[in-house]
Design a protein around this motif. Structure first.
Motif, PDB file in Angstrom:
ATOM      1  N   SER A   1      -2.675  -5.434   1.572  1.00  0.00           N
ATOM      2  CA  SER A   1      -3.725  -6.017   0.740  1.00  0.00           C
ATOM      3  C   SER A   1      -3.584  -5.474  -0.679  1.00  0.00           C
ATOM      4  CB  SER A   1      -5.100  -5.665   1.297  1.00  0.00           C
ATOM      5  OG  SER A   1      -6.102  -6.003   0.382  1.00  0.00           O
ATOM      6  N   LYS A   2      -3.302  -6.373  -1.634  1.00  0.00           N
ATOM      7  CA  LYS A   2      -3.124  -5.943  -3.024  1.00  0.00           C
ATOM      8  C   LYS A   2      -4.408  -5.350  -3.587  1.00  0.00           C
ATOM      9  CE  LYS A   2       0.445  -9.141  -4.574  1.00  0.00           C
ATOM     10  NZ  LYS A   2       0.768 -10.233  -5.498  1.00  0.00           N
ATOM     11  N   GLU A   3      -5.561  -5.956  -3.248  1.00  0.00           N
ATOM     12  CA  GLU A   3      -6.836  -5.469  -3.777  1.00  0.00           C
ATOM     13  C   GLU A   3      -7.109  -4.039  -3.305  1.00  0.00           C
ATOM     14  OE1 GLU A   3      -6.666  -8.382  -1.943  1.00  0.00           O
ATOM     15  OE2 GLU A   3      -6.555  -9.713  -3.689  1.00  0.00           O
ATOM     16  N   ALA A   4      -6.823  -3.790  -2.030  1.00  0.00           N
ATOM     17  CA  ALA A   4      -7.055  -2.450  -1.485  1.00  0.00           C
ATOM     18  C   ALA A   4      -6.113  -1.430  -2.130  1.00  0.00           C
ATOM     19  CB  ALA A   4      -6.879  -2.456   0.028  1.00  0.00           C
ATOM     20  N   VAL A   5      -4.862  -1.801  -2.354  1.00  0.00           N
ATOM     21  CA  VAL A   5      -3.902  -0.889  -2.984  1.00  0.00           C
ATOM     22  C   VAL A   5      -4.340  -0.574  -4.411  1.00  0.00           C
ATOM     23  CG1 VAL A   5      -1.520  -0.641  -3.774  1.00  0.00           C
ATOM     24  CG2 VAL A   5      -1.989  -1.591  -1.518  1.00  0.00           C
ATOM     25  N   ASN A   6      -4.747  -1.596  -5.161  1.00  0.00           N
ATOM     26  CA  ASN A   6      -5.216  -1.361  -6.535  1.00  0.00           C
ATOM     27  C   ASN A   6      -6.453  -0.476  -6.554  1.00  0.00           C
ATOM     28  OD1 ASN A   6      -3.196  -2.745  -7.851  1.00  0.00           O
ATOM     29  ND2 ASN A   6      -4.285  -4.704  -7.775  1.00  0.00           N
ATOM     30  N   GLU A   7      -7.397  -0.718  -5.664  1.00  0.00           N
ATOM     31  CA  GLU A   7      -8.612   0.096  -5.600  1.00  0.00           C
ATOM     32  C   GLU A   7      -8.258   1.546  -5.249  1.00  0.00           C
ATOM     33  OE1 GLU A   7     -12.920   0.505  -5.547  1.00  0.00           O
ATOM     34  OE2 GLU A   7     -11.623  -1.115  -6.230  1.00  0.00           O
ATOM     35  N   LEU A   8      -7.340   1.724  -4.325  1.00  0.00           N
ATOM     36  CA  LEU A   8      -6.945   3.065  -3.909  1.00  0.00           C
ATOM     37  C   LEU A   8      -6.300   3.831  -5.057  1.00  0.00           C
ATOM     38  CD1 LEU A   8      -6.619   5.109  -1.578  1.00  0.00           C
ATOM     39  CD2 LEU A   8      -4.451   4.018  -1.056  1.00  0.00           C
ATOM     40  N   PHE A   9      -5.394   3.196  -5.774  1.00  0.00           N
ATOM     41  CA  PHE A   9      -4.669   3.896  -6.834  1.00  0.00           C
ATOM     42  C   PHE A   9      -5.488   4.038  -8.110  1.00  0.00           C
ATOM     43  CE2 PHE A   9      -1.087   3.193  -4.108  1.00  0.00           C
ATOM     44  CZ  PHE A   9      -0.210   4.210  -4.417  1.00  0.00           C
ATOM     45  N   ARG A  10      -6.366   3.088  -8.417  1.00  0.00           N
ATOM     46  CA  ARG A  10      -7.103   3.122  -9.684  1.00  0.00           C
ATOM     47  C   ARG A  10      -8.449   3.821  -9.604  1.00  0.00           C
ATOM     48  NH1 ARG A  10      -5.832  -3.014 -11.683  1.00  0.00           N
ATOM     49  NH2 ARG A  10      -3.663  -2.628 -12.269  1.00  0.00           N
ATOM     50  N   VAL A  11      -9.159   3.691  -8.489  1.00  0.00           N
ATOM     51  CA  VAL A  11     -10.516   4.223  -8.403  1.00  0.00           C
ATOM     52  C   VAL A  11     -10.573   5.490  -7.545  1.00  0.00           C
ATOM     53  CG1 VAL A  11     -12.868   3.696  -7.658  1.00  0.00           C
ATOM     54  CG2 VAL A  11     -11.477   1.920  -8.715  1.00  0.00           C
ATOM     55  N   ILE A  12      -9.990   5.435  -6.370  1.00  0.00           N
ATOM     56  CA  ILE A  12     -10.138   6.544  -5.422  1.00  0.00           C
ATOM     57  C   ILE A  12      -9.244   7.721  -5.778  1.00  0.00           C
ATOM     58  CG2 ILE A  12      -9.832   7.194  -2.996  1.00  0.00           C
ATOM     59  CD1 ILE A  12     -10.696   4.328  -2.303  1.00  0.00           C
ATOM     60  N   ALA A  13      -7.987   7.455  -6.119  1.00  0.00           N
ATOM     61  CA  ALA A  13      -7.042   8.547  -6.395  1.00  0.00           C
ATOM     62  C   ALA A  13      -7.501   9.479  -7.518  1.00  0.00           C
ATOM     63  CB  ALA A  13      -5.658   7.981  -6.695  1.00  0.00           C
ATOM     64  N   PRO A  14      -8.014   8.972  -8.650  1.00  0.00           N
ATOM     65  CA  PRO A  14      -8.475   9.919  -9.683  1.00  0.00           C
ATOM     66  C   PRO A  14      -9.635  10.806  -9.225  1.00  0.00           C
ATOM     67  CG  PRO A  14      -8.219   7.730 -10.614  1.00  0.00           C
ATOM     68  CD  PRO A  14      -8.047   7.590  -9.146  1.00  0.00           C
ATOM     69  N   LYS A  15     -10.498  10.275  -8.357  1.00  0.00           N
ATOM     70  CA  LYS A  15     -11.634  11.075  -7.896  1.00  0.00           C
ATOM     71  C   LYS A  15     -11.223  12.170  -6.919  1.00  0.00           C
ATOM     72  CE  LYS A  15     -16.136   9.336  -8.375  1.00  0.00           C
ATOM     73  NZ  LYS A  15     -17.373   8.955  -7.736  1.00  0.00           N
ATOM     74  N   VAL A  16     -10.170  11.937  -6.141  1.00  0.00           N
ATOM     75  CA  VAL A  16      -9.756  12.916  -5.140  1.00  0.00           C
ATOM     76  C   VAL A  16      -8.541  13.709  -5.592  1.00  0.00           C
ATOM     77  CG1 VAL A  16     -10.705  11.556  -3.248  1.00  0.00           C
ATOM     78  CG2 VAL A  16      -8.313  11.280  -3.863  1.00  0.00           C
ATOM     79  N   ALA A  17      -8.194  13.634  -6.867  1.00  0.00           N
ATOM     80  CA  ALA A  17      -6.970  14.265  -7.360  1.00  0.00           C
ATOM     81  C   ALA A  17      -6.962  15.774  -7.127  1.00  0.00           C
ATOM     82  CB  ALA A  17      -6.787  13.967  -8.846  1.00  0.00           C
ATOM     83  N   ASP A  18      -8.119  16.444  -7.244  1.00  0.00           N
ATOM     84  CA  ASP A  18      -8.157  17.893  -7.101  1.00  0.00           C
ATOM     85  C   ASP A  18      -8.435  18.334  -5.671  1.00  0.00           C
ATOM     86  OD1 ASP A  18     -10.670  16.796  -7.226  1.00  0.00           O
ATOM     87  OD2 ASP A  18     -11.582  18.568  -8.129  1.00  0.00           O
ATOM     88  N   ARG A  19      -8.690  17.411  -4.766  1.00  0.00           N
ATOM     89  CA  ARG A  19      -8.997  17.746  -3.365  1.00  0.00           C
ATOM     90  C   ARG A  19      -7.698  17.868  -2.574  1.00  0.00           C
ATOM     91  NH1 ARG A  19     -13.360  17.456  -0.001  1.00  0.00           N
ATOM     92  NH2 ARG A  19     -14.701  16.756  -1.686  1.00  0.00           N
TER      93      ARG A  19
END
Length: 173
Positions: A72-90
């Motif tokens: 799913s392109k939408e899920a991949v974009n959401e994962l890389f653009r929104v979720i990844a920056p928030k969990v970068a330090d975890r």
């Protein structure tokens, strides 16, 4: 016996299971939390957490690898653009499973699975500011610094205290 069999097959063939986990992972990424059975939630956690770890490094290769799992392109974009920056330090543990009771129809154990960094209620509780406990000394200082307001506020209270109610007069007699 199931010795050393760590994967829960969820009563499905491998193709059906892979499609189920891909769809659940996409839904979880897009909605940040879903309610499902406890067994599916426990199977989804080890499926999705390595993908979140891959999303921390935004490369074409990592995007293609994650897309091969999610489809799913939408899920991949959401994962890389929104979720990844928030969990970068975890350093892991991106998902939380909360038990919510039993389903009405078949009494299956239900669970809520969510991203840890996207629960606003829990984040609000953990980041609240600590208030300093007031002491008698600080209250006395406030009374000294504002002498004009204190007599104005206490004057009506003194007048009320001086006036006796008819019930109190009857008791006094």
């Amino acid at each position: 016996m199931r010795h050393n069999k760590k994967v829960n097959h969820l009563g499905r063939k491998s193709g059906h299971r892979k499609a189920l986990l891909a769809n659940m992972a996409s839904s979880l990424i897009l909605n940040k939390r879903i309610v499902t059975t406890e067994a599916k939630a426990k199977a989804l956690k080890p499926y999705l957490e390595p993908l979140v770890t891959k999303s921390k490094e935004d490369t074409t290769h990592n995007r293609r690898v994650v897309f091969s799992y999610l489809k799913s392109k939408e899920a991949v974009n959401e994962l890389f653009r929104v979720i990844a920056p928030k969990v970068a330090d975890r350093p892991g543990g991106y998902l939380r499973i909360l038990h919510v009771g039993f389903r009405q129809g078949d009494a299956a154990e239900m669970a809520l699975i969510e991203f840890v960094d996207f629960n606003e209620a829990a984040l609000a509780g953990s980041t609240k500011k600590e208030t300093k406990k007031a002491t008698r000394r600080s209250r006395a200082k406030k009374a000294e610094t504002a002498p004009e307001e204190a007599p104005a506020e206490t004057a009506p209270a003194e007048e009320v205290a001086e006036q006796e109610t008819p019930a109190e007069e009857a008791k006094a007699e």
